[in-house]
Design a protein around this motif. Sequence first.
Motif, PDB file in Angstrom:
ATOM      1  N   ILE A   5       0.661  -1.125  -0.117  1.00  0.00           N
ATOM      2  CA  ILE A   5       0.114   0.303  -0.040  1.00  0.00           C
ATOM      3  C   ILE A   5       0.948   1.508  -0.092  1.00  0.00           C
ATOM      4  CG2 ILE A   5      -1.688   1.361   1.456  1.00  0.00           C
ATOM      5  CD1 ILE A   5      -2.889  -1.522   2.212  1.00  0.00           C
ATOM      6  N   ASN A   6       1.888   1.357   0.765  1.00  0.00           N
ATOM      7  CA  ASN A   6       2.821   2.411   1.111  1.00  0.00           C
ATOM      8  C   ASN A   6       3.557   2.609  -0.291  1.00  0.00           C
ATOM      9  OD1 ASN A   6       4.194   4.606   2.433  1.00  0.00           O
ATOM     10  ND2 ASN A   6       6.151   3.234   2.153  1.00  0.00           N
ATOM     11  N   ASP A   7       3.934   1.697  -1.122  1.00  0.00           N
ATOM     12  CA  ASP A   7       4.745   1.865  -2.410  1.00  0.00           C
ATOM     13  C   ASP A   7       3.846   2.325  -3.413  1.00  0.00           C
ATOM     14  OD1 ASP A   7       7.272   1.170  -1.150  1.00  0.00           O
ATOM     15  OD2 ASP A   7       7.386  -0.856  -2.119  1.00  0.00           O
ATOM     16  N   THR A   8       2.683   1.816  -3.598  1.00  0.00           N
ATOM     17  CA  THR A   8       1.793   2.046  -4.684  1.00  0.00           C
ATOM     18  C   THR A   8       0.922   3.385  -4.468  1.00  0.00           C
ATOM     19  OG1 THR A   8       1.047  -0.441  -4.677  1.00  0.00           O
ATOM     20  CG2 THR A   8      -0.411   1.004  -5.834  1.00  0.00           C
ATOM     21  N   SER A  56       2.873  10.738  -8.703  1.00  0.00           N
ATOM     22  CA  SER A  56       2.654  10.871  -9.925  1.00  0.00           C
ATOM     23  C   SER A  56       1.675  12.147 -10.127  1.00  0.00           C
ATOM     24  CB  SER A  56       1.778   9.785 -10.662  1.00  0.00           C
ATOM     25  OG  SER A  56       2.986   8.539 -10.521  1.00  0.00           O
ATOM     26  N   PHE A  57       0.425  12.235  -9.343  1.00  0.00           N
ATOM     27  CA  PHE A  57      -0.591  13.001  -9.548  1.00  0.00           C
ATOM     28  C   PHE A  57       0.086  14.540  -9.088  1.00  0.00           C
ATOM     29  CE2 PHE A  57      -3.430   9.529 -10.079  1.00  0.00           C
ATOM     30  CZ  PHE A  57      -4.010   9.930 -11.361  1.00  0.00           C
ATOM     31  N   GLY A  72       2.087  11.038   1.180  1.00  0.00           N
ATOM     32  CA  GLY A  72       0.604  10.584   1.043  1.00  0.00           C
ATOM     33  C   GLY A  72       0.702   8.954   0.883  1.00  0.00           C
ATOM     34  N   GLY A  73       1.781   8.357   0.543  1.00  0.00           N
ATOM     35  CA  GLY A  73       1.711   6.955   0.689  1.00  0.00           C
ATOM     36  C   GLY A  73       1.751   6.452   2.083  1.00  0.00           C
TER      37      GLY A  73
END
Length: 129
Positions: free
Chosen positions: A9-12, A19-20, A40-41
Amino acid sequence: CGIIFSIWINDTMAYIVGSFIGKTPFSSISPKKTWEGTIGGAILCIVVITLLGNIIPAARVLHWKHWLVISTLCAVFGTLGDLLESKLKRLAGVKDSGQIMPGHGGFLDRFDSLLLAVPAVWIYLKIAL
Protein backbone atom coordinates in the motif's frame (compact mmCIF):
# COMPACT_ATOMS: atom_id res chain seq x y z
CA CYS A 1 1.06 -10.73 5.73
CA GLY A 2 0.29 -7.38 7.38
CA ILE A 3 3.84 -6.17 6.79
CA ILE A 4 3.77 -7.09 3.11
CA PHE A 5 0.35 -5.49 2.66
CA SER A 6 1.58 -2.34 4.44
CA ILE A 7 4.61 -2.13 2.17
CA TRP A 8 2.50 -2.73 -0.93
CA ILE A 9 0.00 0.00 0.00
CA ASN A 10 2.76 2.45 0.94
CA ASP A 11 4.74 1.88 -2.28
CA THR A 12 1.70 1.90 -4.55
CA MET A 13 0.05 4.93 -3.00
CA ALA A 14 3.36 6.86 -2.86
CA TYR A 15 3.75 6.23 -6.59
CA ILE A 16 0.16 7.27 -7.38
CA VAL A 17 0.13 10.36 -5.14
CA GLY A 18 3.60 11.37 -6.36
CA SER A 19 2.54 10.94 -9.99
CA PHE A 20 -0.43 13.26 -9.54
CA ILE A 21 0.80 15.96 -7.17
CA GLY A 22 4.50 15.27 -6.58
CA LYS A 23 6.75 18.26 -7.18
CA THR A 24 9.29 18.38 -4.36
CA PRO A 25 12.17 15.88 -4.72
CA PHE A 26 12.57 13.62 -1.68
CA SER A 27 16.13 12.40 -2.15
CA SER A 28 18.96 12.63 -4.64
CA ILE A 29 19.42 8.88 -4.19
CA SER A 30 16.07 8.24 -5.84
CA PRO A 31 15.25 11.32 -7.95
CA LYS A 32 11.72 10.23 -8.91
CA LYS A 33 10.59 10.09 -5.26
CA THR A 34 8.80 13.18 -4.02
CA TRP A 35 7.88 14.44 -0.56
CA GLU A 36 4.23 14.58 -1.61
CA GLY A 37 4.25 10.95 -2.73
CA THR A 38 6.17 9.77 0.32
CA ILE A 39 3.84 11.53 2.76
CA GLY A 40 0.70 10.56 0.83
CA GLY A 41 1.77 6.91 0.66
CA ALA A 42 2.57 6.83 4.37
CA ILE A 43 -0.74 8.42 5.39
CA LEU A 44 -2.79 6.09 3.21
CA CYS A 45 -0.81 3.07 4.42
CA ILE A 46 -1.32 3.97 8.07
CA VAL A 47 -5.05 4.69 7.67
CA VAL A 48 -5.84 1.58 5.59
CA ILE A 49 -3.81 -0.89 7.68
CA THR A 50 -5.13 0.49 10.97
CA LEU A 51 -8.72 0.21 9.70
CA LEU A 52 -8.18 -3.28 8.30
CA GLY A 53 -6.53 -4.34 11.54
CA ASN A 54 -9.75 -3.39 13.31
CA ILE A 55 -12.10 -4.94 10.72
CA ILE A 56 -10.52 -8.24 9.62
CA PRO A 57 -11.20 -10.91 12.25
CA ALA A 58 -7.80 -12.63 11.86
CA ALA A 59 -6.02 -9.30 12.36
CA ARG A 60 -7.82 -8.63 15.63
CA VAL A 61 -5.26 -10.75 17.47
CA LEU A 62 -3.50 -7.39 17.71
CA HIS A 63 -5.16 -4.26 19.02
CA TRP A 64 -5.70 -1.53 16.41
CA LYS A 65 -3.05 0.58 18.15
CA HIS A 66 -0.45 -2.07 17.30
CA TRP A 67 -1.55 -1.95 13.65
CA LEU A 68 -1.14 1.83 13.78
CA VAL A 69 2.46 1.45 14.97
CA ILE A 70 3.23 -1.45 12.59
CA SER A 71 1.92 0.43 9.55
CA THR A 72 3.88 3.54 10.57
CA LEU A 73 7.05 1.50 10.98
CA CYS A 74 6.47 -0.15 7.59
CA ALA A 75 5.94 3.20 5.88
CA VAL A 76 9.06 4.77 7.40
CA PHE A 77 11.44 1.81 7.33
CA GLY A 78 10.07 0.52 4.02
CA THR A 79 10.96 3.84 2.41
CA LEU A 80 14.39 3.78 4.05
CA GLY A 81 14.96 0.21 2.80
CA ASP A 82 14.07 1.32 -0.72
CA LEU A 83 16.50 4.24 -0.49
CA LEU A 84 19.22 1.96 0.92
CA GLU A 85 18.87 -0.44 -2.01
CA SER A 86 18.88 2.47 -4.49
CA LYS A 87 22.07 3.80 -2.87
CA LEU A 88 23.72 0.38 -3.10
CA LYS A 89 22.85 0.20 -6.80
CA ARG A 90 24.28 3.70 -7.36
CA LEU A 91 27.49 2.76 -5.54
CA ALA A 92 27.77 -0.39 -7.67
CA GLY A 93 27.10 1.64 -10.83
CA VAL A 94 24.15 -0.50 -11.93
CA LYS A 95 20.57 0.37 -12.84
CA ASP A 96 19.03 -2.98 -11.90
CA SER A 97 19.87 -5.33 -9.04
CA GLY A 98 19.70 -8.34 -11.36
CA GLN A 99 18.36 -9.80 -14.59
CA ILE A 100 15.57 -11.95 -13.13
CA MET A 101 12.88 -9.24 -13.32
CA PRO A 102 13.83 -6.88 -16.17
CA GLY A 103 12.14 -3.49 -16.10
CA HIS A 104 11.43 -3.70 -12.36
CA GLY A 105 14.84 -2.64 -11.10
CA GLY A 106 15.78 -6.24 -10.50
CA PHE A 107 14.73 -8.88 -8.00
CA LEU A 108 15.88 -6.95 -4.94
CA ASP A 109 13.72 -3.95 -5.91
CA ARG A 110 10.62 -6.05 -5.21
CA PHE A 111 11.79 -6.76 -1.65
CA ASP A 112 14.01 -3.82 -0.68
CA SER A 113 11.35 -2.26 1.54
CA LEU A 114 11.28 -5.41 3.67
CA LEU A 115 15.03 -5.18 4.43
CA LEU A 116 14.52 -2.64 7.21
CA ALA A 117 10.76 -2.84 7.83
CA VAL A 118 10.71 -6.48 8.96
CA PRO A 119 13.40 -6.05 11.63
CA ALA A 120 11.76 -2.80 12.82
CA VAL A 121 8.37 -4.49 13.23
CA TRP A 122 9.94 -7.55 14.86
CA ILE A 123 11.72 -5.37 17.43
CA TYR A 124 8.51 -3.45 18.11
CA LEU A 125 6.50 -6.65 18.63
CA LYS A 126 9.18 -8.09 20.93
CA ILE A 127 9.04 -4.95 23.06
CA ALA A 128 5.27 -4.35 22.95
CA LEU A 129 3.90 -7.86 23.42
